[in-house]
Design an enzyme around this catalytic site. Structure first.
Site, PDB file in Angstrom:
ATOM      1  CD  GLN A  49      40.908 -78.374  52.756  1.00  0.00           C
ATOM      2  OE1 GLN A  49      41.093 -78.902  51.672  1.00  0.00           O
ATOM      3  NE2 GLN A  49      40.758 -79.067  53.857  1.00  0.00           N
ATOM      4  NE  ARG A  80      44.078 -83.114  43.659  1.00  0.00           N
ATOM      5  CZ  ARG A  80      42.987 -83.445  44.342  1.00  0.00           C
ATOM      6  NH1 ARG A  80      43.084 -84.104  45.470  1.00  0.00           N
ATOM      7  NH2 ARG A  80      41.794 -83.155  43.891  1.00  0.00           N
ATOM      8  CG  HIS A 121      39.157 -78.601  46.923  1.00  0.00           C
ATOM      9  ND1 HIS A 121      40.017 -79.650  46.816  1.00  0.00           N
ATOM     10  CD2 HIS A 121      38.587 -78.734  48.140  1.00  0.00           C
ATOM     11  CE1 HIS A 121      39.977 -80.387  47.926  1.00  0.00           C
ATOM     12  NE2 HIS A 121      39.117 -79.843  48.748  1.00  0.00           N
ATOM     13  CD  GLU A 130      36.837 -85.768  48.326  1.00  0.00           C
ATOM     14  OE1 GLU A 130      36.029 -85.249  49.103  1.00  0.00           O
ATOM     15  OE2 GLU A 130      37.761 -86.521  48.701  1.00  0.00           O
ATOM     16  CG  ASN A 186      40.499 -87.439  46.440  1.00  0.00           C
ATOM     17  OD1 ASN A 186      41.480 -87.491  45.704  1.00  0.00           O
ATOM     18  ND2 ASN A 186      39.923 -86.294  46.786  1.00  0.00           N
ATOM     19  CE1 TYR A 232      42.141 -88.645  53.452  1.00  0.00           C
ATOM     20  CE2 TYR A 232      40.595 -88.495  51.613  1.00  0.00           C
ATOM     21  CZ  TYR A 232      41.667 -87.981  52.333  1.00  0.00           C
ATOM     22  OH  TYR A 232      42.264 -86.807  51.934  1.00  0.00           O
ATOM     23  CD  GLU A 266      42.000 -85.111  48.899  1.00  0.00           C
ATOM     24  OE1 GLU A 266      41.458 -85.511  49.951  1.00  0.00           O
ATOM     25  OE2 GLU A 266      41.567 -84.157  48.228  1.00  0.00           O
ATOM     26  CD1 TRP A 318      44.112 -84.391  53.610  1.00  0.00           C
ATOM     27  CD2 TRP A 318      44.226 -83.379  51.614  1.00  0.00           C
ATOM     28  NE1 TRP A 318      43.564 -83.149  53.750  1.00  0.00           N
ATOM     29  CE2 TRP A 318      43.620 -82.510  52.537  1.00  0.00           C
ATOM     30  CE3 TRP A 318      44.426 -82.960  50.296  1.00  0.00           C
ATOM     31  CZ2 TRP A 318      43.202 -81.233  52.175  1.00  0.00           C
ATOM     32  CZ3 TRP A 318      43.996 -81.696  49.947  1.00  0.00           C
ATOM     33  CH2 TRP A 318      43.383 -80.841  50.890  1.00  0.00           C
ATOM     34  CD  GLU A 331      39.189 -82.220  56.938  1.00  0.00           C
ATOM     35  OE1 GLU A 331      40.098 -81.775  56.223  1.00  0.00           O
ATOM     36  OE2 GLU A 331      38.406 -83.108  56.569  1.00  0.00           O
ATOM     37  CD1 TRP A 332      37.200 -79.777  53.938  1.00  0.00           C
ATOM     38  CD2 TRP A 332      36.605 -77.750  53.215  1.00  0.00           C
ATOM     39  NE1 TRP A 332      37.856 -79.531  52.759  1.00  0.00           N
ATOM     40  CE2 TRP A 332      37.511 -78.306  52.289  1.00  0.00           C
ATOM     41  CE3 TRP A 332      36.099 -76.468  52.959  1.00  0.00           C
ATOM     42  CZ2 TRP A 332      37.922 -77.623  51.150  1.00  0.00           C
ATOM     43  CZ3 TRP A 332      36.507 -75.792  51.818  1.00  0.00           C
ATOM     44  CH2 TRP A 332      37.403 -76.374  50.935  1.00  0.00           C
TER      45      TRP A 332
HETATM   46  C1  NOJ Z   1      38.801 -84.642  50.911  1.00  0.00           C
HETATM   47  C2  NOJ Z   1      38.962 -83.233  50.491  1.00  0.00           C
HETATM   48  O1  NOJ Z   1      39.302 -83.135  49.138  1.00  0.00           O
HETATM   49  C3  NOJ Z   1      39.873 -82.419  51.376  1.00  0.00           C
HETATM   50  O2  NOJ Z   1      39.574 -81.083  51.174  1.00  0.00           O
HETATM   51  C4  NOJ Z   1      39.722 -82.837  52.814  1.00  0.00           C
HETATM   52  O3  NOJ Z   1      40.457 -82.029  53.674  1.00  0.00           O
HETATM   53  C5  NOJ Z   1      40.171 -84.274  52.940  1.00  0.00           C
HETATM   54  N1  NOJ Z   1      39.380 -85.111  52.069  1.00  0.00           N
HETATM   55  C6  NOJ Z   1      40.084 -84.839  54.344  1.00  0.00           C
HETATM   56  O4  NOJ Z   1      38.776 -84.830  54.780  1.00  0.00           O
END
Ligand code: NOJ
Length: 541
Positions: free
Chosen positions: A73, A130, A175, A220, A362, A364, A429, A473, A480-481
């Site tokens: 990332q 991290r 990751h 994850e 992690n 959210y 996270e 995070w 963001e992927w």
């Molecule tokens: C989980 C992931 O580990 C991370 O790579 C991602 O950017 C964040 N969450 C937010 O989506």
């Protein structure tokens, strides 16, 4: 109650009570809003709920205050030093066009910016950082037949620069950026990967381990198994893959994690004296209607199929009965001879159980669950027999899946304590995104960190959950992927229109660094606190 709505007839219901117009008795059932309105009347208004109240107090001494980024990332420079292709290079270069040119992207150019990155970490005052190692940077074809020394040296330099700044590295081995060469032989679906992951970990421990006290094997696993990151074709919306695939991928991830934990435990721990675990992610789930038993049951299943899928084998031993029973029954009902969920042998169950030194977590957001019946369809939603929605009053973020729901954090931390034997927890996270025009005054992120971290404090002080650390995070806006650079989680903004990709702090930096300096939330009633005083700008870096 729902009634005859003039031109719309019975199609539109304004009622606090549902009326079943198909039943001659016209039974009335209270909706969630009826319970809510009852409470408003009872309270004669809106007193702050327990969830909403802030508490004051401190985290334990030696609390880990951290922030995170991930190799793919932020690093960029994918060809610069002989890095091999990963499944993400292949995916991201074509449809997303998030890269600067065909010779390799610069992403946030962290590969060339160790000093800048360490400087902003110091500004945040974190005790730990991290970050993640890119498997394909270190081992271009995924195997130890060729070690890319230049790539390894980047991580070695980063570790040393962090230690020199008195920041401890917290390193994750995997990751999501699987070497493409391993994907070509089946990736996480092929159980050969267990040995390959072990060899890669062995190399990293032997080269970096003397300087590193905190490790994570895999980040994850749920997303690797579910969202396509384990399949070499990551793309938005590829949830709910059919049949057995996610379960096979999950099975191999759990075994790979366990083997690497044992490797560290047997070969490195005595000398290197670090701790190692897996990082599991999970939403919390509430019933869509808390007065309906079937919604309460659905919410439980959602959590068992999410956090429980990976935590149960590692912390309690074997998959949970809920997963085993439901998936077996549904598989047999669909005419299969055995469950789509693979079985661990008794020896494997023993070998996997207990492969943790802490609970890496992690988190959210929270969802609302309700039951659905998909007959004999074989996808994940069908197996867990639930769907989820959100409450439309919850605050939005830059990510469709992420609503600001601090209350759920305390509840899932309590769930971990009760369900998995009160393990020490490191939150690896937590954070929030924005999208759209750049605004360095990120109030919503300040709000998010204050409220979420305060819930963590409640879990620690009031519920005795054993919380050892918190990780924001993310340090900076990054890739963001599948959604590219449009969803921004950073405490620092990264200006991609400038070739130097400078990091610029957002307002939330001072919020987070103040919480760190205070090690929590000091009570304003007990007088002025030094930790609340902003530091003069010049002293920061
Ligand atoms: C989980 C992931 O580990 C991370 O790579 C991602 O950017 C964040 N969450 C937010 O989506």
């Amino acid at each position: 109650m729902d009634s005859f709505e003039w031109l719309n007839g019975y199609k539109v219901g304004f009622g606090l009570h549902h009326v079943d117009f198909n039943n001659p008795n016209r039974p009335r059932t209270p909706k969630y809003s009826a319970h809510y309105y009852y409470q408003v009347m009872k309270d004669n208004g809106f007193p702050l709920t327990e969830d909403e109240k802030m508490i004051y107090g401190h985290f334990r001494k030696e609390f880990i205050w951290s922030t995170a980024t991930a190799s793919y990332q932020i690093e960029g420079g994918w060809r610069a030093d002989g890095k091999g292709l990963s499944i993400w290079d292949k995916f991201a270069h074509t449809p997303l066009k998030v890269f600067n040119d065909d010779n390799g992207d610069i992403a946030c150019d962290s590969y060339n910016k160790i000093d800048e990155d360490v400087a902003i970490l110091k500004q945040l005052k974190v005790t730990h950082y991290r970050f993640f190692i890119s498997w394909s940077r270190v081992l271009p074809d995924g195997t130890t037949s060729h070690i890319n020394e230049a790539g390894l040296s980047y991580y070695d330099r980063l570790v040393k620069a962090l230690l020199a700044a008195n920041i401890q590295p917290h390193i994750t081995l995997y990751h999501w950026d699987l070497p493409q060469a391993l994907q070509d032989i089946g990736g996480w679906e092929n159980d050969d990967i267990v040995g390959k992951f072990r060899d890669y970990a062995d190399l990293i421990f032997s080269r970096l381990g003397h300087n590193v006290k905190h490790w994570i094997t895999i980040n994850e696993p749920y997303n690797i198994a579910m969202v396509g990151h384990g399949y070499g074709v990551a793309a938005p919306g590829i949830n709910f893959r059919p049949g057995t695939l996610p379960y096979i991928v999950g099975h191999n991830l759990i075994k790979a994690h366990a083997e690497v934990w044992h490797l560290y435990n047997d070969k490195y721990r005595a000398v290197q004296k670090g701790i190692i675990s897996i990082t599991i992610n999970s939403d919390w789930s509430e019933p869509r209607n808390p007065y309906k038993q079937e919604d309460i049951d659905a919410a439980r299943r959602v959590v068992q199929f999410y956090i429980g899928w990976f935590a149960h084998p590692i912390y309690n031993g074997d998959y949970s009965d809920v997963m085993k029973t439901i998936i077996r029954e549904r598989s047999l009902a669909a005419g299969l001879t055995k469950s789509r969920l693979p079985e661990f042998t008794p020896d494997e169950i023993k070998r996997i159980k207990g492969t943790y030194d802490y609970f890496g977590f992690n988190h959210y957001t929270t969802v609302l669950a309700f039951p659905v019946n998909f007959g004999d369809l074989s996808h994940y939603d069908a197996d867990r027999q639930a769907r989820t929605v959100v409450d439309r009053t919850w605050l939005d973020s830059g990510s469709g899946w992420l609503k600001i729901t601090p209350f759920g954090f305390r509840r899932i931390l309590n769930f971990i304590k009760e369900e998995y034997g009160n393990p020490p927890i490191i939150i690896t996270e937590n954070g929030v995104s924005e999208r759209g025009p750049i605004d360095l005054n990120d109030n919503h992120r300040t709000y998010h960190y204050e409220k979420y971290i305060n819930q963590v404090l409640k879990a620690y002080l009031q519920d005795n959950v054993d919380i050892r650390g918190y990780t924001a995070w993310s340090l900076m806006d990054n890739l963001e992927w599948a959604t590219g650079f449009s969803e921004r989680f950073g405490l620092f903004y990264v200006n991609h229109s400038d070739p130097n990709v400078p990091r610029v702090k957002k307002a939330s930096v001072s919020t987070y660094s103040t919480i760190i300096s205070c090690n929590g939330f000091p009570d304003p009633a007990s007088g002025p606190h030094d930790c609340l005083k902003p530091e003069p700008e010049g002293k920061l870096i």
